[in-house]
Design a protein around this motif. Structure first.
Motif, mmCIF file in Angstrom:
data_model
loop_
_atom_site.group_PDB
_atom_site.id
_atom_site.type_symbol
_atom_site.label_atom_id
_atom_site.label_comp_id
_atom_site.label_asym_id
_atom_site.label_seq_id
_atom_site.Cartn_x
_atom_site.Cartn_y
_atom_site.Cartn_z
ATOM 1 N N GLU A 1 11.126 100.987 23.550
ATOM 2 C CA GLU A 1 12.379 100.294 23.892
ATOM 3 C C GLU A 1 12.470 99.014 22.782
ATOM 4 O OE1 GLU A 1 12.292 99.069 27.847
ATOM 5 O OE2 GLU A 1 10.358 100.341 28.399
ATOM 6 N N ILE A 2 13.692 99.116 22.180
ATOM 7 C CA ILE A 2 13.927 98.192 20.836
ATOM 8 C C ILE A 2 15.093 97.213 21.645
ATOM 9 C CG2 ILE A 2 14.931 98.039 18.679
ATOM 10 C CD1 ILE A 2 13.575 100.830 18.040
ATOM 11 N N ARG A 3 14.831 95.945 21.347
ATOM 12 C CA ARG A 3 16.001 95.115 21.909
ATOM 13 C C ARG A 3 16.687 94.633 20.436
ATOM 14 N NH1 ARG A 3 15.176 89.228 22.766
ATOM 15 N NH2 ARG A 3 16.953 88.366 23.898
ATOM 16 N N LEU A 4 17.917 94.815 20.253
ATOM 17 C CA LEU A 4 18.502 94.359 19.106
ATOM 18 C C LEU A 4 19.279 93.112 19.252
ATOM 19 C CD1 LEU A 4 20.438 97.914 18.639
ATOM 20 C CD2 LEU A 4 18.314 97.105 17.480
ATOM 21 N N LEU A 5 18.617 92.081 18.311
ATOM 22 C CA LEU A 5 18.973 90.991 18.636
ATOM 23 C C LEU A 5 20.345 90.470 17.609
ATOM 24 C CD1 LEU A 5 15.647 89.347 18.429
ATOM 25 C CD2 LEU A 5 16.920 89.843 20.509
ATOM 26 N N GLU A 6 20.310 91.108 16.638
ATOM 27 C CA GLU A 6 21.517 91.133 15.413
ATOM 28 C C GLU A 6 21.523 92.211 14.485
ATOM 29 O OE1 GLU A 6 22.660 88.133 12.216
ATOM 30 O OE2 GLU A 6 20.889 87.730 13.005
#
Length: 225
Positions: free
Chosen positions: A79-84
């Motif tokens: 699971e990858i949380r894309l911040l920018e």
């Protein structure tokens, strides 16, 4: 191939659980389903922070990306949380060119195709360069019990050769008719770490001598007293 440069965090669950804090990373998504998560740097033995070989499922939501892969009865999940997101581009790489084997590997393949029984009694060739969607397998054979056997041939076999054969078997076994296919790693020299990993994965290891296969010298005689 899709390349995403993003500031992100990641959490992997499956055979173990790992977490990566926020950082600038490269996400690589290949058309065959391979996924890799890279950081900049890492020295001469650079490798991805996390990767999954096909088949995978990639799911996207606003600000997040999830990569899933079945692993037996369990599931690997990244699971990858894309911040920018700094860059998100897709490139058409065209048809992949076949990897050219060096001369020794080509000759080993030719000789073993003619003499597969050297690897295992009763082994017989079905096809050289058996195609899969991630590349060709050197030899596919049938054994004495009519079971399927995939053979990967190297001059010197390291851990990457074991990983390569494992990936080929995953793709071959997608076909129900070949679901029981097993693997043999054949090489002039098999490194100890590769042998340990191969045997742990149920792969057979066979060291072969090209000069003997060619008939250029006689096998060494062993005297029994």
């Amino acid at each position: 191939m899709r390349l995403i440069v993003a500031r992100c965090s990641a959490r992997y669950t499956g055979r173990l659980t790992t977490e990566l804090p926020d950082g600038l990373r490269l996400l690589m998504i290949k058309d065959d389903g391979t996924f890799m998560l890279w950081a900049d740097g890492g020295g001469p033995k650079v490798k991805p922070l996390n990767w999954m070989t096909p088949p995978t499922v990639v799911e996207e939501d606003e600000g997040a990306l999830v990569v899933r892969k079945r692993a037996g009865k369990s599931e690997d999940r990244l699971e990858i949380r894309l911040l920018e997101v700094l860059s998100d581009v897709t490139h058409d790489m065209g048809e992949p060119a076949a990897l050219e084997k060096d001369g020794v590997e080509r000759e080993l393949q030719e000789e073993l195709a003619e003499q597969p029984e050297v690897l295992e009694a009763g082994l017989r060739l079905v096809r050289r360069e058996w195609p899969t969607d991630i590349g060709p397998v050197d030899l596919v054979c049938r054994d004495a019990d009519d079971g399927w056997v995939a053979v990967e041939i190297k001059r010197v076999a390291g851990i990457e050769a074991v990983e390569q054969l494992t990936r080929y078997l995953e793709r071959i076994c997608v076909d129900p008719a070949l679901a029981g296919c097993r693997g043999i790693l054949a090489a002039q020299k098999i490194r100890p770490q590769a042998r340990t990993l191969a045997e742990a994965r149920g792969l057979a290891c066979v060291e072969v001598d090209l000069e003997l296969l060619r008939g250029e010298r006689e096998p060494e005689l062993v005297l029994f007293g």
